[in-house]
Design an enzyme around this catalytic site. Sequence first.
Site, PDB file in Angstrom:
ATOM      1  N   SER A   6       0.839  -1.201   0.000  1.00 61.22           N
ATOM      2  CA  SER A   6       0.000   0.000   0.000  1.00 61.22           C
ATOM      3  C   SER A   6       0.868   1.241   0.000  1.00 61.22           C
ATOM      4  O   SER A   6       1.606   1.497   0.955  1.00 61.22           O
ATOM      5  CB  SER A   6      -0.900   0.028   1.237  1.00 61.22           C
ATOM      6  OG  SER A   6      -1.438   1.339   1.368  1.00 61.22           O
ATOM      7  N   HIS A  31      -1.424  -1.402  -4.157  1.00 64.37           N
ATOM      8  CA  HIS A  31      -2.668  -1.028  -3.477  1.00 64.37           C
ATOM      9  C   HIS A  31      -2.679   0.478  -3.234  1.00 64.37           C
ATOM     10  O   HIS A  31      -1.709   1.045  -2.723  1.00 64.37           O
ATOM     11  CB  HIS A  31      -2.738  -1.794  -2.154  1.00 64.37           C
ATOM     12  CG  HIS A  31      -4.028  -1.654  -1.415  1.00 64.37           C
ATOM     13  ND1 HIS A  31      -5.134  -2.410  -1.701  1.00 64.37           N
ATOM     14  CD2 HIS A  31      -4.378  -0.863  -0.371  1.00 64.37           C
ATOM     15  CE1 HIS A  31      -6.122  -2.097  -0.869  1.00 64.37           C
ATOM     16  NE2 HIS A  31      -5.688  -1.148  -0.052  1.00 64.37           N
ATOM     17  N   ASP A  33      -4.834   3.622  -1.579  1.00 61.21           N
ATOM     18  CA  ASP A  33      -5.855   3.943  -0.579  1.00 61.21           C
ATOM     19  C   ASP A  33      -6.331   5.383  -0.729  1.00 61.21           C
ATOM     20  O   ASP A  33      -5.593   6.320  -0.440  1.00 61.21           O
ATOM     21  CB  ASP A  33      -5.271   3.757   0.826  1.00 61.21           C
ATOM     22  CG  ASP A  33      -5.098   2.288   1.178  1.00 61.21           C
ATOM     23  OD1 ASP A  33      -6.063   1.527   1.063  1.00 61.21           O
ATOM     24  OD2 ASP A  33      -3.969   1.913   1.580  1.00 61.21           O
ATOM     25  N   MET A  35      -8.937   8.207   0.613  1.00 60.76           N
ATOM     26  CA  MET A  35      -9.761   8.535   1.785  1.00 60.76           C
ATOM     27  C   MET A  35     -10.332   9.935   1.630  1.00 60.76           C
ATOM     28  O   MET A  35      -9.606  10.855   1.224  1.00 60.76           O
ATOM     29  CB  MET A  35      -8.904   8.485   3.051  1.00 60.76           C
ATOM     30  CG  MET A  35      -8.215   7.158   3.266  1.00 60.76           C
ATOM     31  SD  MET A  35      -7.196   7.221   4.747  1.00 60.76           S
ATOM     32  CE  MET A  35      -6.451   5.593   4.700  1.00 60.76           C
ATOM     33  N   HIS A  64      -8.516   1.150  -3.628  1.00 59.46           N
ATOM     34  CA  HIS A  64      -9.406   0.957  -2.470  1.00 59.46           C
ATOM     35  C   HIS A  64      -9.983   2.309  -2.087  1.00 59.46           C
ATOM     36  O   HIS A  64      -9.281   3.168  -1.553  1.00 59.46           O
ATOM     37  CB  HIS A  64      -8.576   0.343  -1.324  1.00 59.46           C
ATOM     38  CG  HIS A  64      -9.331   0.172  -0.051  1.00 59.46           C
ATOM     39  ND1 HIS A  64      -8.689  -0.056   1.156  1.00 59.46           N
ATOM     40  CD2 HIS A  64     -10.664   0.157   0.223  1.00 59.46           C
ATOM     41  CE1 HIS A  64      -9.599  -0.188   2.109  1.00 59.46           C
ATOM     42  NE2 HIS A  64     -10.800  -0.052   1.574  1.00 59.46           N
ATOM     43  N   MET A  66     -12.071   4.519   0.132  1.00 62.27           N
ATOM     44  CA  MET A  66     -12.706   4.716   1.440  1.00 62.27           C
ATOM     45  C   MET A  66     -13.428   6.057   1.399  1.00 62.27           C
ATOM     46  O   MET A  66     -13.043   7.029   2.055  1.00 62.27           O
ATOM     47  CB  MET A  66     -11.642   4.660   2.543  1.00 62.27           C
ATOM     48  CG  MET A  66     -11.120   3.237   2.754  1.00 62.27           C
ATOM     49  SD  MET A  66      -9.532   3.192   3.592  1.00 62.27           S
ATOM     50  CE  MET A  66      -8.455   3.383   2.181  1.00 62.27           C
ATOM     51  N   MET A 135     -11.432  -5.840   5.774  1.00 63.75           N
ATOM     52  CA  MET A 135     -10.587  -4.950   6.572  1.00 63.75           C
ATOM     53  C   MET A 135     -10.251  -5.652   7.885  1.00 63.75           C
ATOM     54  O   MET A 135     -11.142  -6.109   8.600  1.00 63.75           O
ATOM     55  CB  MET A 135     -11.313  -3.637   6.889  1.00 63.75           C
ATOM     56  CG  MET A 135     -11.517  -2.687   5.724  1.00 63.75           C
ATOM     57  SD  MET A 135     -10.037  -2.274   4.774  1.00 63.75           S
ATOM     58  CE  MET A 135      -8.919  -1.652   6.039  1.00 63.75           C
ATOM     59  N   PHE A 141      -6.258   4.663   8.588  1.00 58.88           N
ATOM     60  CA  PHE A 141      -4.850   4.923   8.906  1.00 58.88           C
ATOM     61  C   PHE A 141      -3.998   3.683   8.638  1.00 58.88           C
ATOM     62  O   PHE A 141      -4.476   2.557   8.827  1.00 58.88           O
ATOM     63  CB  PHE A 141      -4.700   5.309  10.384  1.00 58.88           C
ATOM     64  CG  PHE A 141      -5.567   6.467  10.777  1.00 58.88           C
ATOM     65  CD1 PHE A 141      -5.128   7.772  10.585  1.00 58.88           C
ATOM     66  CD2 PHE A 141      -6.839   6.255  11.299  1.00 58.88           C
ATOM     67  CE1 PHE A 141      -5.949   8.848  10.916  1.00 58.88           C
ATOM     68  CE2 PHE A 141      -7.664   7.326  11.639  1.00 58.88           C
ATOM     69  CZ  PHE A 141      -7.215   8.629  11.447  1.00 58.88           C
ATOM     70  N   GLY A 142      -2.762   3.915   8.232  1.00 59.11           N
ATOM     71  CA  GLY A 142      -1.805   2.826   8.155  1.00 59.11           C
ATOM     72  C   GLY A 142      -1.243   2.538   9.542  1.00 59.11           C
ATOM     73  O   GLY A 142      -1.436   3.319  10.479  1.00 59.11           O
ATOM     74  N   GLY A 143      -0.575   1.423   9.676  1.00 60.55           N
ATOM     75  CA  GLY A 143       0.173   1.127  10.896  1.00 60.55           C
ATOM     76  C   GLY A 143      -0.660   0.768  12.111  1.00 60.55           C
ATOM     77  O   GLY A 143      -0.174   0.867  13.240  1.00 60.55           O
ATOM     78  N   ASP A 173      -6.653  -6.584   4.557  1.00 59.50           N
ATOM     79  CA  ASP A 173      -6.027  -5.261   4.574  1.00 59.50           C
ATOM     80  C   ASP A 173      -6.011  -4.683   5.988  1.00 59.50           C
ATOM     81  O   ASP A 173      -7.073  -4.433   6.559  1.00 59.50           O
ATOM     82  CB  ASP A 173      -6.821  -4.342   3.633  1.00 59.50           C
ATOM     83  CG  ASP A 173      -6.211  -2.958   3.476  1.00 59.50           C
ATOM     84  OD1 ASP A 173      -5.115  -2.717   4.015  1.00 59.50           O
ATOM     85  OD2 ASP A 173      -6.846  -2.124   2.806  1.00 59.50           O
ATOM     86  N   GLY A 174      -4.816  -4.465   6.511  1.00 61.43           N
ATOM     87  CA  GLY A 174      -4.662  -3.765   7.786  1.00 61.43           C
ATOM     88  C   GLY A 174      -3.878  -4.565   8.805  1.00 61.43           C
ATOM     89  O   GLY A 174      -4.253  -5.671   9.161  1.00 61.43           O
ATOM     90  N   GLY A 175      -2.748  -4.008   9.231  1.00 62.52           N
ATOM     91  CA  GLY A 175      -1.981  -4.627  10.312  1.00 62.52           C
ATOM     92  C   GLY A 175      -1.285  -5.924   9.942  1.00 62.52           C
ATOM     93  O   GLY A 175      -0.915  -6.704  10.822  1.00 62.52           O
TER      94      GLY A 175
HETATM   95  C1  DX5 Z   1      -6.203   1.371   5.985  1.00 62.54           C
HETATM   96  C2  DX5 Z   1      -5.849   1.152   4.538  1.00 62.54           C
HETATM   97  C3  DX5 Z   1      -4.773   0.149   4.386  1.00 62.54           C
HETATM   98  C4  DX5 Z   1      -3.469   0.581   4.989  1.00 62.54           C
HETATM   99  C5  DX5 Z   1      -2.741  -0.641   5.430  1.00 62.54           C
HETATM  100  O1  DX5 Z   1      -7.251   2.258   6.093  1.00 62.54           O
HETATM  101  O2  DX5 Z   1      -6.972   0.664   3.803  1.00 62.54           O
HETATM  102  O3  DX5 Z   1      -4.594  -0.284   3.046  1.00 62.54           O
HETATM  103  O4  DX5 Z   1      -2.679   1.315   4.104  1.00 62.54           O
HETATM  104  O5  DX5 Z   1      -1.629  -0.229   6.131  1.00 62.54           O
HETATM  105  P1  DX5 Z   1      -0.904  -1.157   7.196  1.00 62.54           P
HETATM  106  O6  DX5 Z   1      -0.442  -2.375   6.439  1.00 62.54           O
HETATM  107  O7  DX5 Z   1       0.193  -0.285   7.668  1.00 62.54           O
HETATM  108  O8  DX5 Z   1      -1.925  -1.510   8.252  1.00 62.54           O
HETATM  109 ZN    ZN Z   2      -6.523  -0.331   1.749  1.00 60.55          ZN
END
Ligand code: DX5
Ligand code: ZN
Length: 214
Positions: A6, A31, A33, A35, A64, A66, A135, A141-143, A173-175
């Site tokens: 991502s 990927h 993202d 938002m 993706h 959002m 999800m 948010f990432g991370g 997707d996520g974490g």
């Molecule tokens: C979260 C995004 C993810 C995000 C994943 O809202 O949809 O795609 O970038 O990031 P990590 O892998 O850091 O959780």
């Molecule tokens: Zn995503």
Amino acid sequence: MIVAPSILSADFNNLGRDTQMVNDSAAGLIHIDVMDGVFVPNISFGFPVIKAVSKIATKPLDVHLMIVDPQRYISQVRDCGAEIMNVHQEACTHLHRTVAAIRDAGMKPAVTLNPATPVETLRDIIADLHMVLLMSVDPGFGGQKFIESTIGKIGRLRQLIAETGSSALIEIDGGITLDNAPKVAAAGADIVVAGNTVFSAANPTEVIRQLTLA
Ligand code: DX5
Ligand code: ZN
């Protein structure tokens, strides 16, 4: 395992370099993202940035969205070069119409579910989908930390796909980390998205390679 890095976690001052790293890696998708600050409490980037990535990306774009009412942007997403257009079930009032319009526009339709949305809600549309994105964090948010109950949800989605004769792929997707990716794979996922785990690594290409072995 197919890996979709991502670019939300990329260095935006070096987006070309980071996209090239993904090109040169074992990643299967890139990927992206988007938002809107309404559907999720954060704003990332929009079409000009996707177009810039698209110009140099050699991996298929997995976009993706959002955002609320994503059907408003189908032709713009297509014109950015997206191969997969991911819309949230929670953001679409007429999901069947939106999925059909994505396919008519020449893209592969994917539907995303938030952690609290049950897979059963897709029973009557899943045969039409290229992919379902679960999800494993609340989007925005990432991370963030992986939500463990996703593992059981992947199994329920696998079962729904078998029951309905769908050929939909399962993306998570996520974490995602090198530690939990094997568990996610064993539960039945086809694709993992990875942001922080890839882009905070000293050797992102090697981390992508290791994730493909999950
Ligand atoms: C979260 C995004 C993810 C995000 C994943 O809202 O949809 O795609 O970038 O990031 P990590 O892998 O850091 O959780
Ligand atoms: Zn995503």
